[in-house]
Design a protein around this motif. Structure first.
Motif, PDB file in Angstrom:
ATOM      1  N   GLU A  26      38.978  35.017  33.414  1.00 22.07           N
ATOM      2  CA  GLU A  26      39.556  36.345  33.607  1.00 22.07           C
ATOM      3  C   GLU A  26      39.830  36.622  35.076  1.00 22.07           C
ATOM      4  O   GLU A  26      40.864  37.189  35.436  1.00 22.07           O
ATOM      5  N   LYS A  27      38.896  36.226  35.922  1.00 23.46           N
ATOM      6  CA  LYS A  27      39.086  36.418  37.358  1.00 23.46           C
ATOM      7  C   LYS A  27      40.333  35.703  37.838  1.00 23.46           C
ATOM      8  O   LYS A  27      41.131  36.235  38.613  1.00 23.46           O
ATOM      9  N   GLN A  28      40.491  34.483  37.370  1.00 25.18           N
ATOM     10  CA  GLN A  28      41.653  33.690  37.758  1.00 25.18           C
ATOM     11  C   GLN A  28      42.932  34.314  37.216  1.00 25.18           C
ATOM     12  O   GLN A  28      43.941  34.408  37.918  1.00 25.18           O
ATOM     13  N   LYS A  29      42.883  34.768  35.980  1.00 22.18           N
ATOM     14  CA  LYS A  29      44.058  35.365  35.342  1.00 22.18           C
ATOM     15  C   LYS A  29      44.496  36.636  36.053  1.00 22.18           C
ATOM     16  O   LYS A  29      45.681  36.947  36.123  1.00 22.18           O
ATOM     17  N   ASN A  30      43.528  37.405  36.584  1.00 24.06           N
ATOM     18  CA  ASN A  30      43.841  38.672  37.243  1.00 24.06           C
ATOM     19  C   ASN A  30      44.121  38.531  38.734  1.00 24.06           C
ATOM     20  O   ASN A  30      44.407  39.525  39.402  1.00 24.06           O
ATOM     21  N   ASP A  31      44.032  37.323  39.256  1.00 30.22           N
ATOM     22  CA  ASP A  31      44.311  37.088  40.673  1.00 30.22           C
ATOM     23  C   ASP A  31      45.819  37.119  40.879  1.00 30.22           C
ATOM     24  O   ASP A  31      46.557  36.295  40.327  1.00 30.22           O
ATOM     25  N   TRP A  32      46.304  38.048  41.693  1.00 29.35           N
ATOM     26  CA  TRP A  32      47.749  38.213  41.868  1.00 29.35           C
ATOM     27  C   TRP A  32      48.421  36.982  42.451  1.00 29.35           C
ATOM     28  O   TRP A  32      49.635  36.793  42.262  1.00 29.35           O
ATOM     29  N   LEU A  33      47.673  36.129  43.145  1.00 28.30           N
ATOM     30  CA  LEU A  33      48.266  34.904  43.682  1.00 28.30           C
ATOM     31  C   LEU A  33      48.507  33.862  42.594  1.00 28.30           C
ATOM     32  O   LEU A  33      49.209  32.875  42.827  1.00 28.30           O
ATOM     33  N   ILE A  34      47.936  34.080  41.418  1.00 28.02           N
ATOM     34  CA  ILE A  34      48.150  33.177  40.283  1.00 28.02           C
ATOM     35  C   ILE A  34      48.973  33.862  39.196  1.00 28.02           C
ATOM     36  O   ILE A  34      49.889  33.268  38.629  1.00 28.02           O
ATOM     37  N   ASN A  35      48.670  35.118  38.940  1.00 27.99           N
ATOM     38  CA  ASN A  35      49.378  35.875  37.913  1.00 27.99           C
ATOM     39  C   ASN A  35      49.613  37.289  38.439  1.00 27.99           C
ATOM     40  O   ASN A  35      48.701  38.102  38.490  1.00 27.99           O
ATOM     41  N   ASP A  36      50.862  37.570  38.843  1.00 24.86           N
ATOM     42  CA  ASP A  36      51.145  38.859  39.478  1.00 24.86           C
ATOM     43  C   ASP A  36      51.666  39.908  38.504  1.00 24.86           C
ATOM     44  O   ASP A  36      52.097  40.982  38.912  1.00 24.86           O
ATOM     45  N   THR A  37      51.650  39.610  37.204  1.00 23.61           N
ATOM     46  CA  THR A  37      52.128  40.591  36.238  1.00 23.61           C
ATOM     47  C   THR A  37      51.105  41.715  36.077  1.00 23.61           C
ATOM     48  O   THR A  37      49.907  41.527  36.252  1.00 23.61           O
ATOM     49  N   SER A  78      42.021  45.173  45.887  1.00 23.97           N
ATOM     50  CA  SER A  78      41.462  43.896  45.460  1.00 23.97           C
ATOM     51  C   SER A  78      40.025  43.721  45.916  1.00 23.97           C
ATOM     52  O   SER A  78      39.209  43.135  45.210  1.00 23.97           O
ATOM     53  N   ASN A  79      39.725  44.219  47.103  1.00 23.04           N
ATOM     54  CA  ASN A  79      38.354  44.057  47.613  1.00 23.04           C
ATOM     55  C   ASN A  79      37.708  45.368  48.041  1.00 23.04           C
ATOM     56  O   ASN A  79      36.595  45.379  48.563  1.00 23.04           O
ATOM     57  N   GLY A  80      38.425  46.480  47.837  1.00 22.29           N
ATOM     58  CA  GLY A  80      37.849  47.787  48.129  1.00 22.29           C
ATOM     59  C   GLY A  80      37.817  48.175  49.585  1.00 22.29           C
ATOM     60  O   GLY A  80      37.159  49.156  49.952  1.00 22.29           O
ATOM     61  N   GLN A  81      38.524  47.468  50.441  1.00 24.54           N
ATOM     62  CA  GLN A  81      38.488  47.793  51.870  1.00 24.54           C
ATOM     63  C   GLN A  81      39.369  48.989  52.187  1.00 24.54           C
ATOM     64  O   GLN A  81      40.569  48.988  51.906  1.00 24.54           O
ATOM     65  N   GLN A  82      38.782  50.024  52.756  1.00 27.61           N
ATOM     66  CA  GLN A  82      39.533  51.156  53.278  1.00 27.61           C
ATOM     67  C   GLN A  82      39.903  50.826  54.727  1.00 27.61           C
ATOM     68  O   GLN A  82      39.041  50.646  55.582  1.00 27.61           O
ATOM     69  N   LEU A  83      41.192  50.734  54.992  1.00 25.62           N
ATOM     70  CA  LEU A  83      41.664  50.315  56.313  1.00 25.62           C
ATOM     71  C   LEU A  83      41.757  51.470  57.302  1.00 25.62           C
ATOM     72  O   LEU A  83      41.718  51.262  58.513  1.00 25.62           O
ATOM     73  N   LEU A  84      41.901  52.677  56.791  1.00 28.78           N
ATOM     74  CA  LEU A  84      42.175  53.811  57.668  1.00 28.78           C
ATOM     75  C   LEU A  84      40.885  54.518  58.074  1.00 28.78           C
ATOM     76  O   LEU A  84      40.019  54.791  57.249  1.00 28.78           O
TER      77      LEU A  84
END
Length: 722
Positions: A26-37, A78-84
């Motif tokens: 599931e992790k692999q399937k949801n990784d946008w670099l592998i499956n961006d749908t 994807s990783n929860g990082q708040q940049l601002l």
């Protein structure tokens, strides 16, 4: 690191990337670099009506609408990082010497972080451009690319564009629009601003800052200068204003400025020197005149959010960005670089391309093709040769040099310090593209390509950023707009080519404005070294360039005849005497998906050589889709042991293709681990070495398989993975 620690480490990476509660599949399937749908861009107002939210499931950017608009959140989902960490203006302009913010809110007291409950108390300034309205539309292609050559899988980019409209209380008739494009399937926003002069007088734009972000610092240090300290890793910024022939974006960039923030008084750095304020603008553009009814468009800032410190993953994300915003970079024709003395040699080369499976012929530097000659006789000659090539199914193109050549004192760039021509030119000499000769140069090239039907334009020494202090050149007013006007002319030429299906090779970073390919980055005199040294160096060049470039974006070099010095040991001619080296040079380039400039008078000299070229091109075309897919780096060439790469593509039957090389003089047998996570494989893989029997392997917890490979001395092998 032992196996137990390695397994724990990889598990932690997966948790960081995808969170808990999912299976490995599931992790692999949801990784946008592998499956961006499933990651679809949307623009909507919040339930309370106070905010506009841009989101595609991978990033979220939030804007508070009143009392003036400002960005109040920028999160990597994807990783929860708040940049601002703070609120700034949306953009800023310096017009006629006066700086005016576009949007923005005031009142934040703590600048290390930003709480939602603080925002309601923030105020606006009447001196800033005021937010008036917004509009949402579908994103449209920046360039209407006409594809005419083979390209890897092209996927139409979709998404939403948010346009924010502003007006000033003091600058009547000056309207500003800030545009945000959010793409489907990738954590990417493209931002730029437009200034429309609806007044009855001209204005001078001294600076257009199209992005201002108070970002979370990457590191805290009590002492340290902004140059020394790390910049925020979670955002990758690239604009279409990059040049200087470095052949790497970060070294060519002219617009990204990491600054200090004096308002951030709780930072660790004692002298407030933390580089945590990002501004984007071309520094050397200081005076662009905007006449009534004219529109000024700023640089386009591409903001890609990065979810990992893994170099390969970061590079894959950047490569996906190019595929999304500049799909023409996936075009990758098989071409020859012909050095010709007469028309008969061109005709012969066309026949050789046809018989071996090549698709294009480029008249190289040193050939007898002059694209600046627009006389009727020259145009008629090259039109006839182009028609002959087209009848045979071959594309044809030519070479032209701009920079590093001297035209005249009147036409060359003028040094702002001494007032003399060429003194400060990046490559010793350079004409001004906005000068009389430069403007005529562009017109001649367009006329030549339009009237001959040439399909390829190789522009050596494109505009590299030289300033010009002339006040008599017709294409610019003076020093303050010389860089802007010249690069706009250069980019317009490339966009013109792109929209007419003319493929562009240019050794500089103009990808986002229409060029297809640049050089790998190599030292030309290395091609005078013995062939065995060239092979190792070439593989190093390929390995290094493809961290952030797709294979189709780069070209290499194979001198069939003498180039930059060197003796018989450096060249391949006569080809029939060096078939083993010829084959390996082709295989290491084609095996990487990288086209090389096979520069010389012919592709083959005997039937035996011809059959070798046919066989190699046939192999390349058979595996072309996977060979033009992303590269995962296995081991860099060092001349001591094996080196190699693997292409991966989860959407093909062939999920991977491995190229392995042995530079030593002894046969070697090695156990090699193949990482197959980005190939989309999670349980088993079927591997076949050349024409040998296939063998099935089980993947370990790190999505790897381990296999034993034997490679002959000074040779190579290849494997397919399904």
């Amino acid at each position: 690191m032992n196996k137990k620690k390695s397994s724990v480490f990889f598990t932690l990476i997966l948790i960081a990337l995808f969170g808990r509660g999912q299976t490995a599949v599931e992790k692999q399937k949801n990784d946008w670099l592998i499956n961006d749908t499933g990651y679809v861009a949307s623009v909507k107002q919040s339930e309370n009506g106070k905010d506009i939210i841009l989101s595609n499931g991978l990033l979220e950017r939030i804007f508070r609408l009143q009392p003036n608009i400002a960005c109040t959140g920028y999160e990597n989902l994807s990783n929860g990082q708040q940049l601002l960490r703070g609120v700034k203006a949306e953009a800023a302009l310096i017009i006629d010497g006066k700086k005016i913010n576009i949007g923005g809110l005031y009142g934040q007291k703590e600048h290390a972080y930003l709480k939602r409950e603080w925002i309601d108390s923030f105020t606006a300034s009447e001196n800033d451009f005021q937010f008036k309205s917004y509009a949402v539309s579908e994103i449209q292609p920046y360039i209407k690319w006409k594809q005419t050559l083979w390209a890897g899988n092209i996927k139409k980019s979709n998404g939403k564009m948010l346009t924010l409209n502003f007006r000033s209380n003091s600058l009547k008739g000056i309207d500003v629009a800030v545009h945000y494009e959010l793409y489907d399937g990738i954590p990417l926003i493209v931002k730029w601003l437009s200034v429309t002069n609806n007044s009855n007088h001209s204005i001078i734009i001294n600076r257009a800052i199209n992005e201002i972000l108070a970002l979370v610092e990457e590191e805290s240090a009590v002492v340290g200068s902004p140059e020394q300290m790390k910049k925020q890793h979670g955002i990758y910024v690239e604009t279409n204003y990059a040049f200087n022939d470095a052949m790497r974006y970060d070294l060519s960039d002219q617009t990204t400025h990491w600054k200090t923030d004096s308002l951030y008084t709780s930072q660790v750095n004692y002298n407030y020197q933390t580089p945590c304020l990002l501004e984007v603008y071309p520094e050397k553009v200081t005076a662009v005149q905007l006449q009534p009814n004219e529109v000024f468009n700023s640089v386009r800032t591409h903001e890609l959010l990065i979810d990992s410190y893994d170099r390969e993953r970061r590079g894959l994300a950047i490569r996906k960005m190019y595929a999304a915003v500049a799909p023409w970079t996936k075009e990758n024709p098989i071409f020859m670089h012909l050095v010709s003395k007469n028309d008969e040699e061109v005709k012969s080369a066309i026949e050789q391309c046809v018989s071996t499976g090549y698709e294009a012929l480029i008249l190289s530097f040193g050939s007898h093709c002059n694209m600046e000659d627009t006389t009727a006789v020259n145009i008629a000659k090259w039109k006839q040769l182009a028609q002959l090539a087209h009848q045979k199914g071959i594309k044809i193109g030519g070479y032209s040099l701009f920079s590093s050549r001297q035209i005249s004192d009147e036409d060359d760039v003028i040094d702002p310090v001494s007032g003399k021509p060429d003194v400060a030119a990046l490559f010793g000499h350079a004409p001004c593209m906005a000068g009389k000769w430069g403007l005529a140069y562009i017109s001649k090239l367009k006329y030549f390509m339009e009237n001959t039907g040439f399909d390829i334009f190789e522009n050596d020494g494109p505009y590299a950023g030289d300033l010009c202090a002339s006040t008599s050149h017709p294409g610019h007013l003076g020093l303050g707009d010389s860089q802007w006007k010249q690069i706009e002319l250069q980019k317009e030429l490339y966009r013109w080519c792109n929209e007419r299906g003319i493929y562009v090779n240019a050794p500089d970073w103009y990808f986002l404005d229409g060029t297809n390919k640049t050089a790998l980055g190599y030292r030309e005199v290395n091609f005078s070294l013995p062939r065995d040294q060239q092979m190792v160096l070439n593989r190093q060049n390929i390995f290094d360039a493809t961290w952030e470039e797709m294979p189709s974006m780069a070209w290499g070099f194979v001198p069939l005849t003498r180039y930059q010095g060197g003796g018989e040991e450096a060249v391949l001619e006569p080809l029939v005497k060096h078939l083993k080296d010829y084959e390996q040079l082709m295989m290491q380039y084609y095996g990487a998906g990288v086209q090389a400039c096979y520069r010389g008078p012919r592709l083959y000299d005997t039937d035996k050589t011809k059959q070798l070229v046919i066989k190699t091109i046939g192999w390349y075309k058979k595996y072309r889709d996977i060979l033009n897919s992303d590269i995962i780096h296995l081991r860099r060439a060092d001349g001591r042991d094996w080196d190699g790469i693997i292409h991966v593509n989860p959407h093909l039957k062939q999920k991977g293709l491995v190229m392995l090389f042995n530079p030593t003089k002894e046969k070697i047998t090695r156990k090699i681990k193949l990482p197959l996570y980005y190939a989309g494989l999670s349980t088993t893989a079927t591997v076949k070495e050349k024409d040998k029997l296939a063998r099935k392997y089980s993947l370990n917890r790190n999505y790897e398989i381990e296999l034993t490979v034997t490679i002959e001395p000074e040779n190579y092998t290849w494997l397919t993975v399904e």
